[in-house]
Design a protein around this motif. Structure first.
Motif, short mmCIF file in Angstrom:
data_model
loop_
_atom_site.label_atom_id
_atom_site.label_comp_id
_atom_site.label_asym_id
_atom_site.label_seq_id
_atom_site.Cartn_x
_atom_site.Cartn_y
_atom_site.Cartn_z
N ASN A 19 7.36 7.50 -6.56
CA ASN A 19 6.47 8.62 -6.25
C ASN A 19 7.15 9.94 -6.60
N SER A 64 0.83 -1.20 0.00
CA SER A 64 0.00 0.00 0.00
C SER A 64 0.87 1.25 0.00
N ASP A 65 0.50 2.18 -0.87
CA ASP A 65 1.14 3.50 -0.89
C ASP A 65 0.25 4.44 -0.10
N THR A 100 -1.07 1.91 -11.10
CA THR A 100 -1.12 3.19 -10.38
C THR A 100 -2.13 3.14 -9.23
N GLU A 101 -2.59 1.94 -8.89
CA GLU A 101 -3.49 1.80 -7.74
C GLU A 101 -2.74 2.10 -6.46
N ASN A 102 -3.47 2.56 -5.44
CA ASN A 102 -2.83 2.82 -4.16
C ASN A 102 -2.40 1.53 -3.48
N THR A 103 -3.21 0.49 -3.58
CA THR A 103 -2.90 -0.80 -2.97
C THR A 103 -2.90 -1.87 -4.05
N HIS A 124 2.24 8.37 -8.93
CA HIS A 124 2.97 7.22 -8.38
C HIS A 124 2.74 6.02 -9.29
N SER A 131 1.11 7.55 0.78
CA SER A 131 1.67 8.90 0.64
C SER A 131 0.56 9.94 0.51
#
Length: 535
Positions: free
Chosen positions: A134, A67-68, A111-114, A76, A70
């Motif tokens: 990122n 998971s990002d 480019t998904e967050n998770t 990202h 940020s």
């Protein structure tokens, strides 16, 4: 009245609208970097060349979630190995097949967050990498085990992060089998592809080697003709005529390592046939705790005749003894068990002779032997692992007043086994070691014991004495032993007689003083009634 209520409502709405406009705060624009993965707690380290790299451990055909977290990133992107896949959906650890959740098959960026990364390929040497890149308008840093600072590139601040993953492959057992060649005098590798049956004469051995590398197992278990072995290379003796089966189970059981195992049945039939070699006694004659003498041979006996005991004779300390009975071991017909009418003791010297002629299951006549010694059973109350240091000395430690150097798993000088305790004294103060109380053994009030130990004095030492203690709740017993007259550079056994004054548990301490080095090994405590009384 109705108009008054309407007027009041409009006034309140105007008030709250005005208040909200006054309190409105624009969303903050600060930037921050943060990330998480589902294997953080299991992270360990992998050595690659001269580098030690933090890595996550996982088994093949399993996944890790990344998971990002940020804040205010401009953009990202995740990049995963080409052999990996993305998973989406309601995934649980109860699912047996994760392939049903694969999306964007063959793609390796997102480019998904998770993301959920499914690893479909393992390796014994290589690390797989998951990359997160990122960009931010502001400079950012990640504070963790290692601090990551952003780098300014093309008008933006960039943090490029790589997560290393060690993927364990599924274990695939592989073994090699060798048979002794009388011509070369060596164990020669059997060609498994071109061998339909392996023939082994009764009493002969085959050599089996676990050469499994795929999946990196750390434990193994051989099951061969009813016996179990755990060494990497074994040479079991085949004694029973007929077909013998061979299984090898390789397992992965280490801490933070994904578990796995593979049980493999050796596919080539092994047939044990009658031997063309002499049928002889093989191995040590050993007394058991029940005073039974076990005599091993290199083949199986058929049923023994009623007069089997007449084939054997014994001497006890040079005097003829009397054989009471002879029988086969109930679970191993290669071993004859001999019982005596005579009382025997741990310090007796027993010699066994056999006239020969008893028959094996493959019709061979067993050969005679004369005056073979018996290894006597010695009921040492002290565990060889603890008091012989074979567990590496884990139950030993210094006393509070020790100032010397103590090594509880020394391999420099050993009386038996693999380890001894090394004691170094370089001053006038005590070098003092103790066996911890939880290693204590029970003694009986009024019973006399022989307390013994072995000492090796290093040449050049100037040590006047060695002083062991029996420690016990009713009061410690100290034994002083002058070692000035000991021959240095060789092991010396010291025996002391001691009578217990209470039913209690005892342990051991030992100390030296002045200048020099000794090694101590093989503490024993044996009830005196196990030794033959003096005449």
């Amino acid at each position: 009245m109705k108009n008054k209520f309407i007027t009041l409502a409009l006034s309140l709405l105007a008030f709250f609208t005005y208040s909200c406009e006054e309190e409105y705060v624009e969303p903050n624009t600060f930037s921050d970097i943060a990330f998480y993965n589902s294997n953080f707690r299991a992270e360990t380290f992998v050595v690659k060349g001269e580098d030690t790299i933090p890595a996550m451990f996982i088994g093949v055909n399993d996944f890790i979630s990344f998971s990002d977290l940020s804040h205010n990133a401009v953009d990202h992107k995740w990049t995963i190995p080409l052999s990996a896949e993305f998973l989406e959906g309601r995934i649980t650890r109860d699912d047996e097949d994760y392939t049903q959740f694969i999306v964007d098959k063959g793609g390796n960026t997102s480019t998904e967050n998770t993301i959920n990364v499914f690893f479909t390929e393992g390796s014994a040497t290589d690390l797989f990498e998951v990359n997160l890149r990122n960009t931010f308008k502001d400079s950012v840093s990640f504070k963790g085990v290692d601090t990551l600072e952003s780098v300014y590139e093309d008008g933006l601040w960039v943090i490029d992060t790589t997560f290393s993953v060690f993927v364990f492959d599924t274990i695939e057992v592989e073994m090699e089998v060798r048979q002794f060649d009388e011509v070369t005098g060596l164990f020669e590798l059997i060609d498994q592809e071109n061998t339909d049956t392996i023939y082994v004469e009764a009493g002969d051995v085959l050599e089996f080697a676990d050469v499994t590398t795929i999946g990196l197992p750390d434990t193994r278990k051989w099951e061969i003709a009813g016996d179990v072995y755990t060494d990497e290379v074994i040479q079991p003796t085949f004694k029973k005529l007929g077909m013998a089966s061979v299984f090898l189970t390789a397992s992965r059981t280490g801490l933070n390592i994904p578990p796995d195992q593979d049980r493999y049945k050796f596919p080539i039939p092994i047939k044990v046939i009658p031997s063309t070699k002499p049928f002889v006694q093989q191995g040590d004659l050993v007394e058991t705790i029940d005073h039974v003498i076990r005599i091993p041979f290199n083949g199986e006996f058929t049923n023994l005749p009623a007069d089997a005991k007449d084939y054997f004779s014994v001497k006890i300390n040079g005097v003829a003894g009397s054989v009471k009975s002879v029988a086969l071991d109930a679970s191993d017909a290669t071993i004859i068990e001999l019982s005596l009418f005579d009382a025997v003791y741990s310090d007796d010297e027993i010699l066994v002779s056999y006239s020969g002629g008893l028959e094996s299951t493959d019709t061979r006549q067993s050969e005679s032997f004369t005056d073979l010694p018996v290894t006597m059973f010695i009921p040492n109350l002290f565990s060889a692992d603890i008091y012989g240091f074979e567990d590496g000395g884990v139950y030993w430690g210094p006393t509070f007043d020790n100032v010397g150097e103590l090594t509880y798993n020394s391999t420099e000088q050993v009386a038996s086994g693999n380890y001894s305790m090394k004691m170094v004294s370089s001053s006038g103060d005590w070098t003092f070691a103790q066996c911890l109380p939880e290693s204590g053994v029970a003694v009986e009030a009024g019973k006399t014991y022989i307390f013994s130990y072995k000492v090796y004095v290093e040449p050049g030492s100037a040590l006047p004495f060695v002083a062991p203690w029996i420690t016990k709740p009713s009061g410690n017993k100290q034994f002083w032993e002058s070692i000035n007259s000991f021959k240095q550079g060789e092991w010396v056994t010291i025996n002391k007689e001691w009578t217990a004054n209470a039913d209690e548990e005892i342990s051991v301490q030992i100390r030296i003083k002045n200048t020099g080095t000794i090694y101590v090994d093989d503490f024993s405590l044996i009830a005196k009634d196990n030794f033959r009384p003096a005449e």
